[in-house]
Design a protein around this motif. Sequence first.
Motif, PDB file in Angstrom:
ATOM      1  N   SER A  14       0.843  -1.194   0.000  1.00  0.00           N
ATOM      2  CA  SER A  14       0.000   0.000   0.000  1.00  0.00           C
ATOM      3  C   SER A  14       0.875   1.239   0.000  1.00  0.00           C
ATOM      4  N   PHE A  15       0.506   2.206  -0.831  1.00  0.00           N
ATOM      5  CA  PHE A  15       1.196   3.481  -0.884  1.00  0.00           C
ATOM      6  C   PHE A  15       0.176   4.591  -0.682  1.00  0.00           C
ATOM      7  N   VAL A  16       0.606   5.675  -0.067  1.00  0.00           N
ATOM      8  CA  VAL A  16      -0.204   6.875   0.060  1.00  0.00           C
ATOM      9  C   VAL A  16       0.434   7.913  -0.847  1.00  0.00           C
ATOM     10  N   VAL A  17      -0.367   8.532  -1.709  1.00  0.00           N
ATOM     11  CA  VAL A  17       0.156   9.559  -2.609  1.00  0.00           C
ATOM     12  C   VAL A  17      -0.760  10.779  -2.581  1.00  0.00           C
ATOM     13  N   ASP A  18      -0.173  11.925  -2.869  1.00  0.00           N
ATOM     14  CA  ASP A  18      -1.007  13.130  -2.864  1.00  0.00           C
ATOM     15  C   ASP A  18      -1.942  13.134  -4.068  1.00  0.00           C
ATOM     16  N   VAL A  19      -3.018  13.883  -3.953  1.00  0.00           N
ATOM     17  CA  VAL A  19      -4.059  13.879  -4.982  1.00  0.00           C
ATOM     18  C   VAL A  19      -3.555  14.365  -6.343  1.00  0.00           C
ATOM     19  N   LYS A  20      -2.461  15.074  -6.366  1.00  0.00           N
ATOM     20  CA  LYS A  20      -1.900  15.544  -7.630  1.00  0.00           C
ATOM     21  C   LYS A  20      -1.266  14.406  -8.431  1.00  0.00           C
ATOM     22  N   SER A  21      -1.031  13.256  -7.788  1.00  0.00           N
ATOM     23  CA  SER A  21      -0.348  12.130  -8.417  1.00  0.00           C
ATOM     24  C   SER A  21      -1.295  11.082  -8.982  1.00  0.00           C
ATOM     25  N   THR A  22      -2.571  11.356  -9.016  1.00  0.00           N
ATOM     26  CA  THR A  22      -3.565  10.375  -9.437  1.00  0.00           C
ATOM     27  C   THR A  22      -3.190   9.708 -10.753  1.00  0.00           C
ATOM     28  N   GLY A  23      -2.881  10.483 -11.758  1.00  0.00           N
ATOM     29  CA  GLY A  23      -2.561   9.934 -13.070  1.00  0.00           C
ATOM     30  C   GLY A  23      -1.302   9.097 -13.088  1.00  0.00           C
ATOM     31  N   LEU A  24      -0.338   9.443 -12.265  1.00  0.00           N
ATOM     32  CA  LEU A  24       0.927   8.711 -12.249  1.00  0.00           C
ATOM     33  C   LEU A  24       0.772   7.304 -11.696  1.00  0.00           C
ATOM     34  N   PHE A  25      -0.025   7.146 -10.673  1.00  0.00           N
ATOM     35  CA  PHE A  25      -0.140   5.861  -9.999  1.00  0.00           C
ATOM     36  C   PHE A  25      -1.298   5.016 -10.531  1.00  0.00           C
ATOM     37  N   ASP A  39      -3.691   4.864  -1.910  1.00  0.00           N
ATOM     38  CA  ASP A  39      -4.624   5.728  -1.200  1.00  0.00           C
ATOM     39  C   ASP A  39      -4.243   7.166  -1.537  1.00  0.00           C
ATOM     40  N   TYR A  40      -5.174   7.910  -2.136  1.00  0.00           N
ATOM     41  CA  TYR A  40      -4.915   9.308  -2.498  1.00  0.00           C
ATOM     42  C   TYR A  40      -5.314  10.191  -1.325  1.00  0.00           C
ATOM     43  N   TRP A  41      -4.400  11.108  -0.952  1.00  0.00           N
ATOM     44  CA  TRP A  41      -4.611  11.904   0.248  1.00  0.00           C
ATOM     45  C   TRP A  41      -4.171  13.338   0.014  1.00  0.00           C
ATOM     46  N   LYS A  42      -4.378  14.164   1.019  1.00  0.00           N
ATOM     47  CA  LYS A  42      -4.063  15.591   0.955  1.00  0.00           C
ATOM     48  C   LYS A  42      -2.578  15.830   0.646  1.00  0.00           C
ATOM     49  N   THR A  43      -2.324  16.881  -0.094  1.00  0.00           N
ATOM     50  CA  THR A  43      -0.955  17.271  -0.390  1.00  0.00           C
ATOM     51  C   THR A  43      -0.311  17.856   0.865  1.00  0.00           C
ATOM     52  N   GLY A  44       0.959  17.560   1.054  1.00  0.00           N
ATOM     53  CA  GLY A  44       1.715  18.092   2.182  1.00  0.00           C
ATOM     54  C   GLY A  44       2.405  16.982   2.949  1.00  0.00           C
ATOM     55  N   HIS A  45       3.657  17.218   3.279  1.00  0.00           N
ATOM     56  CA  HIS A  45       4.472  16.196   3.933  1.00  0.00           C
ATOM     57  C   HIS A  45       3.827  15.669   5.213  1.00  0.00           C
ATOM     58  N   LEU A  58       3.296   1.110   3.114  1.00  0.00           N
ATOM     59  CA  LEU A  58       4.725   0.926   2.921  1.00  0.00           C
ATOM     60  C   LEU A  58       5.450   2.265   2.792  1.00  0.00           C
ATOM     61  N   ALA A  59       4.851   3.202   2.050  1.00  0.00           N
ATOM     62  CA  ALA A  59       5.509   4.496   1.831  1.00  0.00           C
ATOM     63  C   ALA A  59       4.485   5.523   1.356  1.00  0.00           C
ATOM     64  N   GLY A  60       4.895   6.786   1.408  1.00  0.00           N
ATOM     65  CA  GLY A  60       4.075   7.878   0.903  1.00  0.00           C
ATOM     66  C   GLY A  60       4.868   8.712  -0.075  1.00  0.00           C
ATOM     67  N   PHE A  61       4.196   9.231  -1.082  1.00  0.00           N
ATOM     68  CA  PHE A  61       4.863  10.006  -2.128  1.00  0.00           C
ATOM     69  C   PHE A  61       4.067  11.251  -2.465  1.00  0.00           C
ATOM     70  N   GLU A  62       4.794  12.310  -2.805  1.00  0.00           N
ATOM     71  CA  GLU A  62       4.179  13.529  -3.304  1.00  0.00           C
ATOM     72  C   GLU A  62       4.677  13.759  -4.727  1.00  0.00           C
ATOM     73  N   LYS A  63       3.879  14.384  -5.547  1.00  0.00           N
ATOM     74  CA  LYS A  63       4.265  14.641  -6.936  1.00  0.00           C
ATOM     75  C   LYS A  63       5.541  15.477  -7.016  1.00  0.00           C
ATOM     76  N   SER A  64       5.780  16.275  -5.999  1.00  0.00           N
ATOM     77  CA  SER A  64       6.983  17.107  -5.962  1.00  0.00           C
ATOM     78  C   SER A  64       8.257  16.271  -5.875  1.00  0.00           C
ATOM     79  N   GLY A  65       8.105  14.976  -5.573  1.00  0.00           N
ATOM     80  CA  GLY A  65       9.265  14.097  -5.468  1.00  0.00           C
ATOM     81  C   GLY A  65       9.589  13.693  -4.048  1.00  0.00           C
ATOM     82  N   HIS A  66       8.935  14.286  -3.077  1.00  0.00           N
ATOM     83  CA  HIS A  66       9.177  13.904  -1.690  1.00  0.00           C
ATOM     84  C   HIS A  66       8.609  12.524  -1.415  1.00  0.00           C
TER      85      HIS A  66
END
Length: 76
Positions: A14-25, A39-45, A58-66
């Motif tokens: 399972s990964f958590v990604v910000d809503v801006k990454s929808t298309g990527l994942f 799981d798509y979630w709010k943007t911000g570290h 397992l991990a979380g990702f933001e479109k910014s690369g964090h």
Amino acid sequence: MLARDLSKLHPGASFVVDVKSTGLFAADPELIKQNVKVDYWKTGHSHIKRRVRDLNALAGFEKSGHSSSMRRSARL
């Protein structure tokens, strides 16, 4: 993409990604093949980090690369 590498080591992860990454994942063939749950979630570290902890993802990702909060067993 780090998520691709981690999904090969942890199929069905399972990964958590910000809503801006929808298309990527959502459309990534490698992640689909590894049966990754996203799981798509709010943007911000802090939001991503908290959600990873709450879901025991397992991990979380933001479109910014964090990336954030990988479980200790997943750290390379």
